[in-house]
Write a protein that holds these residues in place. Sequence first.
Motif, PDB file in Angstrom:
ATOM      1  N   ILE A  86      53.769  50.321  39.229  1.00 34.63           N
ATOM      2  CA  ILE A  86      52.500  49.800  39.746  1.00 34.63           C
ATOM      3  C   ILE A  86      52.577  48.288  39.684  1.00 34.63           C
ATOM      4  N   HIS A  87      52.383  47.677  40.846  1.00 35.95           N
ATOM      5  CA  HIS A  87      52.469  46.220  40.983  1.00 35.95           C
ATOM      6  C   HIS A  87      51.051  45.707  41.179  1.00 35.95           C
ATOM      7  N   LEU A  88      50.566  45.006  40.177  1.00 38.06           N
ATOM      8  CA  LEU A  88      49.184  44.500  40.197  1.00 38.06           C
ATOM      9  C   LEU A  88      49.199  42.990  40.335  1.00 38.06           C
ATOM     10  N   ASP A  89      48.429  42.493  41.291  1.00 39.01           N
ATOM     11  CA  ASP A  89      48.225  41.049  41.397  1.00 39.01           C
ATOM     12  C   ASP A  89      46.802  40.778  40.902  1.00 39.01           C
ATOM     13  N   ALA A  90      46.701  40.223  39.697  1.00 40.10           N
ATOM     14  CA  ALA A  90      45.392  40.054  39.057  1.00 40.10           C
ATOM     15  C   ALA A  90      44.711  38.751  39.477  1.00 40.10           C
ATOM     16  N   TYR A  91      45.289  38.052  40.451  1.00 45.82           N
ATOM     17  CA  TYR A  91      44.784  36.726  40.832  1.00 45.82           C
ATOM     18  C   TYR A  91      43.289  36.742  41.120  1.00 45.82           C
ATOM     19  N   ARG A  92      42.839  37.779  41.805  1.00 43.43           N
ATOM     20  CA  ARG A  92      41.423  37.789  42.200  1.00 43.43           C
ATOM     21  C   ARG A  92      40.528  38.524  41.207  1.00 43.43           C
ATOM     22  N   LEU A  93      41.092  38.944  40.081  1.00 45.65           N
ATOM     23  CA  LEU A  93      40.260  39.546  39.040  1.00 45.65           C
ATOM     24  C   LEU A  93      39.710  38.422  38.159  1.00 45.65           C
ATOM     25  N   GLU A  94      38.543  38.634  37.620  1.00 50.90           N
ATOM     26  CA  GLU A  94      37.936  37.567  36.813  1.00 50.90           C
ATOM     27  C   GLU A  94      37.946  37.846  35.329  1.00 50.90           C
ATOM     28  N   ILE A 116      52.560  42.990  36.252  1.00 55.10           N
ATOM     29  CA  ILE A 116      51.304  42.273  36.519  1.00 55.10           C
ATOM     30  C   ILE A 116      51.576  40.802  36.816  1.00 55.10           C
ATOM     31  N   GLU A 117      51.134  40.358  37.996  1.00 60.37           N
ATOM     32  CA  GLU A 117      51.139  38.918  38.281  1.00 60.37           C
ATOM     33  C   GLU A 117      49.783  38.351  37.872  1.00 60.37           C
ATOM     34  N   TRP A 118      49.748  37.122  37.409  1.00 60.65           N
ATOM     35  CA  TRP A 118      48.534  36.450  36.921  1.00 60.65           C
ATOM     36  C   TRP A 118      47.892  37.211  35.751  1.00 60.65           C
ATOM     37  N   PRO A 119      48.692  37.566  34.721  1.00 64.32           N
ATOM     38  CA  PRO A 119      48.159  38.338  33.593  1.00 64.32           C
ATOM     39  C   PRO A 119      47.106  37.580  32.788  1.00 64.32           C
ATOM     40  N   GLU A 120      47.124  36.237  32.895  1.00 66.21           N
ATOM     41  CA  GLU A 120      46.146  35.476  32.098  1.00 66.21           C
ATOM     42  C   GLU A 120      44.708  35.749  32.542  1.00 66.21           C
ATOM     43  N   LYS A 121      44.548  36.318  33.746  1.00 70.76           N
ATOM     44  CA  LYS A 121      43.190  36.661  34.219  1.00 70.76           C
ATOM     45  C   LYS A 121      42.613  37.835  33.441  1.00 70.76           C
ATOM     46  N   ILE A 122      43.494  38.669  32.897  1.00 70.88           N
ATOM     47  CA  ILE A 122      43.026  39.889  32.215  1.00 70.88           C
ATOM     48  C   ILE A 122      43.684  39.991  30.835  1.00 70.88           C
ATOM     49  N   GLU A 123      43.752  38.840  30.212  1.00 67.85           N
ATOM     50  CA  GLU A 123      44.462  38.692  28.936  1.00 67.85           C
ATOM     51  C   GLU A 123      44.165  39.805  27.924  1.00 67.85           C
ATOM     52  N   ASP A 124      42.888  40.167  27.802  1.00 67.55           N
ATOM     53  CA  ASP A 124      42.499  41.144  26.777  1.00 67.55           C
ATOM     54  C   ASP A 124      43.033  42.547  27.078  1.00 67.55           C
ATOM     55  N   SER A 125      43.464  42.779  28.306  1.00 66.56           N
ATOM     56  CA  SER A 125      43.966  44.110  28.658  1.00 66.56           C
ATOM     57  C   SER A 125      45.478  44.215  28.584  1.00 66.56           C
ATOM     58  N   ILE A 126      46.136  43.121  28.253  1.00 71.03           N
ATOM     59  CA  ILE A 126      47.601  43.165  28.187  1.00 71.03           C
ATOM     60  C   ILE A 126      48.006  43.678  26.795  1.00 71.03           C
ATOM     61  N   PRO A 127      48.742  44.790  26.735  1.00 68.44           N
ATOM     62  CA  PRO A 127      49.096  45.339  25.420  1.00 68.44           C
ATOM     63  C   PRO A 127      50.034  44.398  24.649  1.00 68.44           C
ATOM     64  N   SER A 128      50.005  44.521  23.330  1.00 69.98           N
ATOM     65  CA  SER A 128      50.779  43.577  22.510  1.00 69.98           C
ATOM     66  C   SER A 128      52.285  43.775  22.651  1.00 69.98           C
ATOM     67  N   ASP A 129      52.703  44.954  23.151  1.00 69.27           N
ATOM     68  CA  ASP A 129      54.149  45.168  23.321  1.00 69.27           C
ATOM     69  C   ASP A 129      54.627  44.833  24.731  1.00 69.27           C
ATOM     70  N   ALA A 130      53.782  44.169  25.509  1.00 70.74           N
ATOM     71  CA  ALA A 130      54.192  43.773  26.871  1.00 70.74           C
ATOM     72  C   ALA A 130      55.358  42.792  26.801  1.00 70.74           C
ATOM     73  N   TRP A 131      56.186  42.826  27.843  1.00 71.57           N
ATOM     74  CA  TRP A 131      57.228  41.808  27.989  1.00 71.57           C
ATOM     75  C   TRP A 131      56.650  40.709  28.883  1.00 71.57           C
ATOM     76  N   HIS A 132      56.747  39.476  28.420  1.00 70.49           N
ATOM     77  CA  HIS A 132      56.191  38.345  29.175  1.00 70.49           C
ATOM     78  C   HIS A 132      57.308  37.540  29.822  1.00 70.49           C
ATOM     79  N   PHE A 133      57.198  37.332  31.108  1.00 74.21           N
ATOM     80  CA  PHE A 133      58.148  36.498  31.836  1.00 74.21           C
ATOM     81  C   PHE A 133      57.438  35.206  32.226  1.00 74.21           C
TER      82      PHE A 133
END
Length: 151
Positions: A86-94, A116-133
Amino acid sequence: MNDLDDQISALEQGQTTINAKQTEQIAYALASSIPANQVLAFHGELGVGKTTFIRALAKAWGIKENVTSPTYNLYKIYQSNDRCLIHLDAYRLEKSADFENLMINDFLNDPWCLAIEWPEKIEDSIPSDAWHFYLTIEENTFHHLRLARLQ
Ligand SMILES: Nc1ncnc2c1ncn2[C@@H]1O[C@H](COP(=O)(O)OP(=O)(O)OP(=O)(O)O)[C@@H](O)[C@H]1O
Ligand SMILES: [Mg+2]
């Protein structure tokens, strides 16, 4: 250490690419060492290469469809024998609630990857074991890519 461990640690050190093809090669080589059911968070400005990287992951997992930017429909689902991507572009999420409302978790077929692109838009939903690029463009020329795993 095997080759894949080497690739992961090289990426954790940070790698420079001079064209999209090199970025794709890095993603392609990494794909098989990305665990099942993994969230990947791609940080970086417009046009830095987030979708380029995700497209190459999809190819490596045997997804036939060409991954394109999901900006206007927020997310797209791709399936192969290897992975449900699943490829999510969170750019337009607030906010994270906007993400929760998409109910993406309902569409994640094991083994899945949520990129997920633009993960900082949904920071609280990113699990702690995510890999960050972290992707950047240096001196207007070189693209730089670094992986950070917090767990
Ligand atoms: N070293 C490089 N790595 C990745 N892409 C590169 C590189 N050099 C040039 N490019 C080009 O930069 C563009 C990156 O576009 P891409 O859609 O992948 O960016 P993005 O980060 O997903 O942008 P957006 O935030 O708009 O979704 C492509 O046209 C690609 O060919
Ligand atoms: Mg993109």
